[in-house]
Design an enzyme around this catalytic site. Structure first.
Site, PDB file in Angstrom:
ATOM      1  N   GLU A  56       1.078  -7.398   7.757  1.00  0.00           N
ATOM      2  CA  GLU A  56       1.287  -5.280   7.681  1.00  0.00           C
ATOM      3  C   GLU A  56       3.020  -5.378   7.171  1.00  0.00           C
ATOM      4  O   GLU A  56       3.615  -3.905   7.601  1.00  0.00           O
ATOM      5  CB  GLU A  56       2.037  -5.541   9.460  1.00  0.00           C
ATOM      6  CG  GLU A  56       0.872  -5.432  10.321  1.00  0.00           C
ATOM      7  CD  GLU A  56      -0.511  -4.765  10.132  1.00  0.00           C
ATOM      8  OE1 GLU A  56      -1.161  -4.829  10.058  1.00  0.00           O
ATOM      9  OE2 GLU A  56       0.378  -3.347   9.190  1.00  0.00           O
TER      10      GLU A  56
ATOM     11  N   ASP B 140      -5.488   1.541 -26.629  1.00  0.00           N
ATOM     12  CA  ASP B 140      -6.546   1.338 -25.290  1.00  0.00           C
ATOM     13  C   ASP B 140      -6.637   2.782 -23.975  1.00  0.00           C
ATOM     14  O   ASP B 140      -5.228   3.421 -24.552  1.00  0.00           O
ATOM     15  CB  ASP B 140      -6.485   0.285 -24.429  1.00  0.00           C
ATOM     16  CG  ASP B 140      -4.910   0.062 -24.337  1.00  0.00           C
ATOM     17  OD1 ASP B 140      -4.533  -0.741 -23.363  1.00  0.00           O
ATOM     18  OD2 ASP B 140      -4.574   0.948 -24.091  1.00  0.00           O
TER      19      ASP B 140
ATOM     20  N   ARG C  58      -0.825  -8.881 -21.251  1.00  0.00           N
ATOM     21  CA  ARG C  58      -1.496  -8.075 -22.373  1.00  0.00           C
ATOM     22  C   ARG C  58      -0.890  -7.211 -23.487  1.00  0.00           C
ATOM     23  O   ARG C  58      -1.458  -6.535 -24.693  1.00  0.00           O
ATOM     24  CB  ARG C  58      -3.024  -7.411 -22.329  1.00  0.00           C
ATOM     25  CG  ARG C  58      -2.937  -5.947 -21.426  1.00  0.00           C
ATOM     26  CD  ARG C  58      -3.288  -5.251 -20.933  1.00  0.00           C
ATOM     27  NE  ARG C  58      -4.859  -4.755 -22.118  1.00  0.00           N
ATOM     28  CZ  ARG C  58      -4.490  -3.429 -22.304  1.00  0.00           C
ATOM     29  NH1 ARG C  58      -3.826  -2.905 -22.502  1.00  0.00           N
ATOM     30  NH2 ARG C  58      -5.840  -3.818 -24.125  1.00  0.00           N
TER      31      ARG C  58
ATOM     32  N   PRO D 260       0.927  -1.705   0.051  1.00  0.00           N
ATOM     33  CA  PRO D 260       0.158  -0.338   0.643  1.00  0.00           C
ATOM     34  C   PRO D 260       0.972   1.644   0.022  1.00  0.00           C
ATOM     35  O   PRO D 260       0.322   2.405  -0.260  1.00  0.00           O
ATOM     36  CB  PRO D 260      -0.524  -0.458   1.149  1.00  0.00           C
ATOM     37  CG  PRO D 260      -0.708  -1.415   1.498  1.00  0.00           C
ATOM     38  CD  PRO D 260       0.717  -2.143   1.076  1.00  0.00           C
TER      39      PRO D 260
HETATM   40  O1  LIG Z   1      -2.486  -3.596   0.770  1.00  0.00           O
HETATM   41  C1  LIG Z   1      -1.681  -4.148   0.090  1.00  0.00           C
HETATM   42  C2  LIG Z   1      -1.117  -5.346   1.293  1.00  0.00           C
HETATM   43  C3  LIG Z   1      -0.247  -6.158   1.033  1.00  0.00           C
HETATM   44  C4  LIG Z   1      -0.041  -5.948  -0.160  1.00  0.00           C
HETATM   45  C5  LIG Z   1      -0.252  -4.321  -1.843  1.00  0.00           C
HETATM   46  C6  LIG Z   1      -1.312  -4.001  -1.133  1.00  0.00           C
HETATM   47  C7  LIG Z   1      -1.978  -3.215  -1.845  1.00  0.00           C
HETATM   48  C8  LIG Z   1      -3.021  -1.876  -1.455  1.00  0.00           C
HETATM   49  C9  LIG Z   1      -2.150  -1.397  -2.818  1.00  0.00           C
HETATM   50  N1  LIG Z   1      -1.960  -1.956  -3.913  1.00  0.00           N
HETATM   51  O2  LIG Z   1      -0.993  -2.679  -3.025  1.00  0.00           O
END
Ligand SMILES: Oc1ccccc1-c1ccno1
Length: 242
Positions: free
Chosen positions: A115, A172, A157, A88
């Site tokens: 985490e 696209d 793709r 994230p």
């Molecule tokens: O939220 C996550 C948890 C673990 C691994 C990746 C993510 C994530 C959220 C958005 N992009 O990747």
């Protein structure tokens, strides 16, 4: 292209063998190998995580297990890898990222859960190979597996021979920096809604202009950030209305 995915849920990645990606794999355009992280644990409980130093909620994935797994997976093929860690807190994965990844000989994905993975894993491998922590959007998932499915599809793709019609990838959304405009097919009228006249006119110049205008209009409304990021020379005089 060779794709390796290390995960505690290999079954989650089964869709990589379906449809478009399955055909690409069968045609030898991509080679996908899934690896269960727990294969590199040595305790009866196959432990992959532990409490975070400094306290706090959740668990962090242990560096020892990841180190043994990635050493083994990376060594299993001679092609130099780019290590991709969905997270994230990663840099945004965009169509430009997909295009860059499509030029790689090999992508190795590390799917973190809980985490996240002990930071020393990324730091260690960053000294040997390109390592990217990437996010597929501003939301939180339970693990990286769903992100890998998204990334692999966006990349595969673009590989020559994967899409039936290569023009699709070239035309696209995002390929010209804009969102795609609306698309229509038969019937000519559906529930009282007619297909825009211009699309049935056979006037290719007018059709191209209409499509460009609809793409600009949609981008201005939904993603003004994309419009603002467009280089000046990508907008012609007729585009200035947006
Ligand atoms: O939220 C996550 C948890 C673990 C691994 C990746 C993510 C994530 C959220 C958005 N992009 O990747």
């Amino acid at each position: 292209m060779r794709i390796d995915v290390v995960t505690i849920f290999p079954g989650y990645l089964a869709p990589l063998r379906e449809s478009l990606l399955g055909r690409a794999a069968d045609a030898g355009l991509i080679e996908v190998a899934l690896h269960d992280l727990r294969s590199w644990t040595h305790d009866v409980h196959q432990t992959v995580d532990d409490a975070p130093y400094g306290g706090g909620p959740g668990m962090v994935m242990r560096p020892q297990v990841w180190g043994e797994a990635l050493d083994a997976v990376i060594a299993s093929d001679s092609r130099p890898p780019r290590l991709v860690v969905p997270a994230p807190a990663g840099r945004s994965f965009t169509q430009a990222t997909a295009r860059a990844y499509a030029t790689e000989q090999r992508l190795v994905f590390a799917c973190g859960r809980y985490e996240g993975i002990d930071q020393r894993v990324v730091d260690h491998y960053s000294r040997q190979f390109p390592v990217d922590e990437v996010s597929i959007g501003d939301y939180v998932l339970v693990g990286g597996e769903a992100a890998v499915l998204v990334i692999v599809e966006a990349v595969a793709r673009l590989l020559p021979g994967v899409l039936g019609n290569p023009r699709s990838a070239a035309e696209d959304s995002f390929s010209d920096g804009l969102l795609e405009g609306p698309a229509y097919t038969r019937p000519e009228v559906w529930r009282g809604q007619a297909v825009p006249e211009v699309l049935r006119s056979g006037n290719h110049g007018a059709i191209a202009r209409w499509r460009r205008d609809r793409a600009l209009e949609r981008t201005a409304k939904r993603r003004p950030d994309l419009l603002a990021a467009l280089p000046e020379d990508r907008l012609d005089a007729a585009d200035q209305a947006f």
